[in-house]
Design an enzyme around this catalytic site. Structure first.
Site, PDB file in Angstrom:
ATOM      1  CB  THR A  68      -0.914  -0.006   1.245  1.00  0.00           C
ATOM      2  OG1 THR A  68      -1.543   1.256   1.380  1.00  0.00           O
ATOM      3  CG2 THR A  68      -0.121  -0.255   2.534  1.00  0.00           C
ATOM      4  CD  GLU A 128      -3.514   3.561   4.427  1.00  0.00           C
ATOM      5  OE1 GLU A 128      -3.300   3.420   5.631  1.00  0.00           O
ATOM      6  OE2 GLU A 128      -4.653   3.590   3.936  1.00  0.00           O
ATOM      7  CE1 TYR A 131      -3.548  -2.661   5.584  1.00  0.00           C
ATOM      8  CE2 TYR A 131      -3.442  -0.309   5.096  1.00  0.00           C
ATOM      9  CZ  TYR A 131      -3.459  -1.628   4.674  1.00  0.00           C
ATOM     10  OH  TYR A 131      -3.367  -1.918   3.331  1.00  0.00           O
ATOM     11  CE  LYS A 180      -0.100  -4.598   2.967  1.00  0.00           C
ATOM     12  NZ  LYS A 180      -0.406  -5.956   2.404  1.00  0.00           N
TER      13      LYS A 180
HETATM   14  P1  NAD Z   1      -9.705  -7.371   1.831  1.00  0.00           P
HETATM   15  O1  NAD Z   1      -9.731  -7.087   3.292  1.00  0.00           O
HETATM   16  O2  NAD Z   1     -10.900  -7.097   1.004  1.00  0.00           O
HETATM   17  O3  NAD Z   1      -9.331  -8.908   1.587  1.00  0.00           O
HETATM   18  C1  NAD Z   1      -8.345  -9.576   2.314  1.00  0.00           C
HETATM   19  C2  NAD Z   1      -8.485 -11.067   2.033  1.00  0.00           C
HETATM   20  O4  NAD Z   1      -7.445 -11.747   2.751  1.00  0.00           O
HETATM   21  C3  NAD Z   1      -9.814 -11.661   2.524  1.00  0.00           C
HETATM   22  O5  NAD Z   1     -10.341 -12.535   1.554  1.00  0.00           O
HETATM   23  C4  NAD Z   1      -9.432 -12.418   3.776  1.00  0.00           C
HETATM   24  O6  NAD Z   1     -10.261 -13.529   4.045  1.00  0.00           O
HETATM   25  C5  NAD Z   1      -8.008 -12.843   3.454  1.00  0.00           C
HETATM   26  N1  NAD Z   1      -7.188 -13.077   4.651  1.00  0.00           N
HETATM   27  C6  NAD Z   1      -7.078 -12.274   5.745  1.00  0.00           C
HETATM   28  N2  NAD Z   1      -6.239 -12.838   6.634  1.00  0.00           N
HETATM   29  C7  NAD Z   1      -5.801 -14.000   6.081  1.00  0.00           C
HETATM   30  C8  NAD Z   1      -4.899 -15.002   6.512  1.00  0.00           C
HETATM   31  N3  NAD Z   1      -4.295 -14.942   7.697  1.00  0.00           N
HETATM   32  N4  NAD Z   1      -4.670 -16.051   5.695  1.00  0.00           N
HETATM   33  C9  NAD Z   1      -5.301 -16.155   4.498  1.00  0.00           C
HETATM   34  N5  NAD Z   1      -6.163 -15.221   4.052  1.00  0.00           N
HETATM   35  C10 NAD Z   1      -6.411 -14.165   4.825  1.00  0.00           C
HETATM   36  O7  NAD Z   1      -8.434  -6.593   1.291  1.00  0.00           O
HETATM   37  P2  NAD Z   1      -8.202  -5.883  -0.124  1.00  0.00           P
HETATM   38  O8  NAD Z   1      -8.729  -4.510  -0.059  1.00  0.00           O
HETATM   39  O9  NAD Z   1      -8.630  -6.792  -1.199  1.00  0.00           O
HETATM   40  O10 NAD Z   1      -6.609  -5.781  -0.099  1.00  0.00           O
HETATM   41  C11 NAD Z   1      -5.800  -6.835  -0.601  1.00  0.00           C
HETATM   42  C12 NAD Z   1      -4.342  -6.465  -0.416  1.00  0.00           C
HETATM   43  O11 NAD Z   1      -4.041  -5.271  -1.102  1.00  0.00           O
HETATM   44  C13 NAD Z   1      -3.939  -6.210   1.042  1.00  0.00           C
HETATM   45  O12 NAD Z   1      -2.662  -6.743   1.238  1.00  0.00           O
HETATM   46  C14 NAD Z   1      -3.929  -4.701   1.171  1.00  0.00           C
HETATM   47  O13 NAD Z   1      -3.008  -4.295   2.153  1.00  0.00           O
HETATM   48  C15 NAD Z   1      -3.483  -4.301  -0.218  1.00  0.00           C
HETATM   49  N6  NAD Z   1      -3.956  -2.984  -0.693  1.00  0.00           N
HETATM   50  C16 NAD Z   1      -5.280  -2.665  -0.624  1.00  0.00           C
HETATM   51  C17 NAD Z   1      -5.711  -1.432  -1.127  1.00  0.00           C
HETATM   52  C18 NAD Z   1      -7.165  -1.039  -1.111  1.00  0.00           C
HETATM   53  O14 NAD Z   1      -7.470   0.112  -1.441  1.00  0.00           O
HETATM   54  N7  NAD Z   1      -8.091  -1.901  -0.747  1.00  0.00           N
HETATM   55  C19 NAD Z   1      -4.776  -0.553  -1.690  1.00  0.00           C
HETATM   56  C20 NAD Z   1      -3.435  -0.925  -1.723  1.00  0.00           C
HETATM   57  C21 NAD Z   1      -3.042  -2.152  -1.238  1.00  0.00           C
HETATM   58  O1  DAU Z   2      -4.193   3.973   0.439  1.00  0.00           O
HETATM   59  C1  DAU Z   2      -4.401   2.594   0.278  1.00  0.00           C
HETATM   60  C2  DAU Z   2      -5.275   2.091   1.388  1.00  0.00           C
HETATM   61  O2  DAU Z   2      -6.596   2.522   1.101  1.00  0.00           O
HETATM   62  C3  DAU Z   2      -5.242   0.569   1.541  1.00  0.00           C
HETATM   63  O3  DAU Z   2      -3.949   0.166   1.911  1.00  0.00           O
HETATM   64  C4  DAU Z   2      -6.255   0.098   2.591  1.00  0.00           C
HETATM   65  O4  DAU Z   2      -6.277  -1.316   2.639  1.00  0.00           O
HETATM   66  C5  DAU Z   2      -7.615   0.629   2.204  1.00  0.00           C
HETATM   67  O5  DAU Z   2      -8.548   0.274   3.207  1.00  0.00           O
HETATM   68  C6  DAU Z   2      -7.583   2.137   2.011  1.00  0.00           C
HETATM   69  O6  DAU Z   2      -7.370   2.800   3.277  1.00  0.00           O
HETATM   70  P1  DAU Z   2      -8.172   4.134   3.692  1.00  0.00           P
HETATM   71  O7  DAU Z   2      -8.139   4.289   5.156  1.00  0.00           O
HETATM   72  O8  DAU Z   2      -7.705   5.288   2.867  1.00  0.00           O
HETATM   73  O9  DAU Z   2      -9.628   3.701   3.143  1.00  0.00           O
HETATM   74  P2  DAU Z   2     -11.104   3.980   3.707  1.00  0.00           P
HETATM   75  O10 DAU Z   2     -12.049   3.659   2.620  1.00  0.00           O
HETATM   76  O11 DAU Z   2     -11.290   3.337   5.037  1.00  0.00           O
HETATM   77  O12 DAU Z   2     -11.108   5.552   3.929  1.00  0.00           O
HETATM   78  C7  DAU Z   2     -10.896   6.440   2.843  1.00  0.00           C
HETATM   79  C8  DAU Z   2     -10.925   7.846   3.415  1.00  0.00           C
HETATM   80  O13 DAU Z   2     -12.271   8.140   3.826  1.00  0.00           O
HETATM   81  C9  DAU Z   2     -10.060   8.026   4.642  1.00  0.00           C
HETATM   82  O14 DAU Z   2      -9.488   9.335   4.627  1.00  0.00           O
HETATM   83  C10 DAU Z   2     -11.038   7.905   5.803  1.00  0.00           C
HETATM   84  C11 DAU Z   2     -12.320   8.457   5.217  1.00  0.00           C
HETATM   85  N1  DAU Z   2     -13.575   7.851   5.755  1.00  0.00           N
HETATM   86  C12 DAU Z   2     -13.675   6.497   5.775  1.00  0.00           C
HETATM   87  C13 DAU Z   2     -14.821   5.894   6.273  1.00  0.00           C
HETATM   88  C14 DAU Z   2     -14.932   4.383   6.325  1.00  0.00           C
HETATM   89  C15 DAU Z   2     -14.614   8.662   6.158  1.00  0.00           C
HETATM   90  O15 DAU Z   2     -14.506   9.913   6.091  1.00  0.00           O
HETATM   91  N2  DAU Z   2     -15.755   8.070   6.627  1.00  0.00           N
HETATM   92  C16 DAU Z   2     -15.890   6.717   6.723  1.00  0.00           C
HETATM   93  O16 DAU Z   2     -16.952   6.240   7.205  1.00  0.00           O
END
Ligand code: NAD
Ligand code: DAU
Length: 354
Positions: free
Chosen positions: A133, A135, A159, A163
């Site tokens: 990420t 972050e 978090y 990571k």
């Molecule tokens: P998510 O929370 O939707 O999915 C995570 C998945 O991992 C789930 O299916 C869960 O069951 C599985 N999991 C959790 N713990 C586990 C374990 N111990 N063993 C096996 N499986 C396990 O997450 P996401 O948003 O799809 O993110 C996927 C990856 O990408 C993460 O590593 C996250 O840090 C990274 N990432 C996410 C974002 C984003 O915006 N969502 C952005 C950048 C990077």
């Molecule tokens: O930047 C990449 C990251 O983006 C990933 O690594 C994380 O897995 C993913 O969850 C995401 O993190 P954020 O904290 O940025 O995502 P989230 O959707 O939780 O929040 C986006 C922004 O919105 C953040 O500034 C917090 C704000 N927020 C979030 C929620 C859930 C609100 O203002 N209200 C809310 O209810």
């Protein structure tokens, strides 16, 4: 040939698996623990497809990982599995350390044990791609340049710290043991199958349910947004052509303040599914107590990935967010499967006292 994907029942992982099978025709073993964030319904279109083998297990289950790597003659491992939600990491960090740090360590070490046994040719071609990420780089001031791969790590939440720790382990397994690793650091994804604890799906679903749209603090925090299918394409490209040991930033060149994102969602809903009383959805915006330690701004400089590997996003924020809102409107069955018991408990934990 086969690849092993971890966390392939989550948001990005399931989009990746679906696209992988469609785009490459190569088999994928999908190892997922199925936490609250994992959902096999995301993969229902692959039911009966021999190219998708689903295994419910923890990435820290070394026996199962060792067995799968050998049984399927795996040529590459893509690690999505993680606890991924910043707010949950604030309420309960232990699971984040367990999966993101200890779990990644165990997975890496099993990959290494498998890799050292391979023939020279297979050893050279093997890849461990770690999905991370933006972050990990911390928070930017308004006029700071976007994160480059050379930025120092300054994680601020449990978090992002977990990571960052996992990224360091991946780096060390390459430098010390020679494991052929790649790391991608991506900005905020959005799109189909996004669990509605995150800002965009939460606001779409709350809006149509007539509930408040909770904005933390002043809503002027800035994130870079990337449509999930673009992230999946970037990972495929890095896996195919990335230089071993390198990290690649992935982003959408779409910096937006949270409040603007929510207003954009409201405007699309006003058009596609107008409120019964004719009023705009933006009336549901509600400012709530800020997230502790809330990072103010993230921005990704993805020019290395474009310059070296020719990847750039296909969707703009405007096209991607419209697709996303439409997907949620058309997939109420999926929404019903993920918004049951545990989800309601989370809403109480996170929003009950805000
Ligand atoms: P998510 O929370 O939707 O999915 C995570 C998945 O991992 C789930 O299916 C869960 O069951 C599985 N999991 C959790 N713990 C586990 C374990 N111990 N063993 C096996 N499986 C396990 O997450 P996401 O948003 O799809 O993110 C996927 C990856 O990408 C993460 O590593 C996250 O840090 C990274 N990432 C996410 C974002 C984003 O915006 N969502 C952005 C950048 C990077
Ligand atoms: O930047 C990449 C990251 O983006 C990933 O690594 C994380 O897995 C993913 O969850 C995401 O993190 P954020 O904290 O940025 O995502 P989230 O959707 O939780 O929040 C986006 C922004 O919105 C953040 O500034 C917090 C704000 N927020 C979030 C929620 C859930 C609100 O203002 N209200 C809310 O209810």
């Amino acid at each position: 040939m086969t690849i092993l994907v971890t966390g392939g029942a989550g948001f990005i992982g399931s989009n990746f698996v679906l696209d992988w099978v469609a785009e490459t025709g190569e088999a994928v073993v999908n190892l997922d623990k199925l936490t609250y964030a994992g959902n096999v319904a995301n993969l229902s279109s692959l039911e009966g497809n021999p190219l998708h083998i689903f295994v419910r297990a923890d990435i820290g289950d070394t026996e199962t990982v060792a067995k799968l790597l050998r049984k399927y003659n795996v040529r590459a491992l893509v690690n999505f599995a993680a606890e991924s939600h910043v707010d949950r990491s604030i309420h309960g960090p232990a699971e984040f350390i367990q999966t993101n740090v200890v779990g990644t360590f165990r997975l890496l070490d099993e990959a290494r044990a498998y890799w050292v046994e391979l023939s020279e040719e297979k050893k050279r071609d093997f890849r461990f791609l770690h999905v991370s990420t933006d972050e990990v780089y911390g928070s930017l001031k308004p006029l700071d340049p976007a994160f480059k791969e050379s930025n120092p790590y300054e994680p601020n939440s449990p978090y992002s710290a977990s990571k960052a720790a996992s990224d360091h382990l991946v780096r060390a397994w390459h430098h010390t043991y020679g494991l052929p690793v790649l790391t991608t650091n991506c900005s905020n994804n959005y799109g189909p199958y996004h669990f509605p604890e995150k800002l965009i799906p939460l606001c779409i679903l709350n809006a149509i349910a007539g509930k408040p749209l909770p904005i933390y603090g002043d809503g002027q925090q800035v994130r870079d947004w990337l449509y999930v299918k673009d992230h999946c394409a970037a990972i495929r490209r890095v896996l195919e052509a990335g230089e071993v040991g390198q990290t690649y930033n992935v982003g959408g060149w779409n910096e937006k303040a949270n409040l603007d994102v929510v207003h954009a969602i409201c405007a699309i809903l006003d058009e596609l599914r107008p409120r019964g009383d004719g009023k705009p959805y933006s009336e549901q915006v509600t400012f709530v107590t800020d997230r502790p330690g809330h990072d103010r701004r993230y921005a990704i400089d993805a020019s290395k990935l474009e310059r070296e590997l020719g990847w750039k996003p296909a969707e703009t924020f405007e096209t991607g967010i419209r697709r996303t809102v439409s997907w949620y409107l058309e997939n109420s069955g999926w929404v019903a499967t993920v918004t049951s018991g545990e989800y309601r408990k989370w809403l109480d934990t996170n929003y009950g006292s805000r």
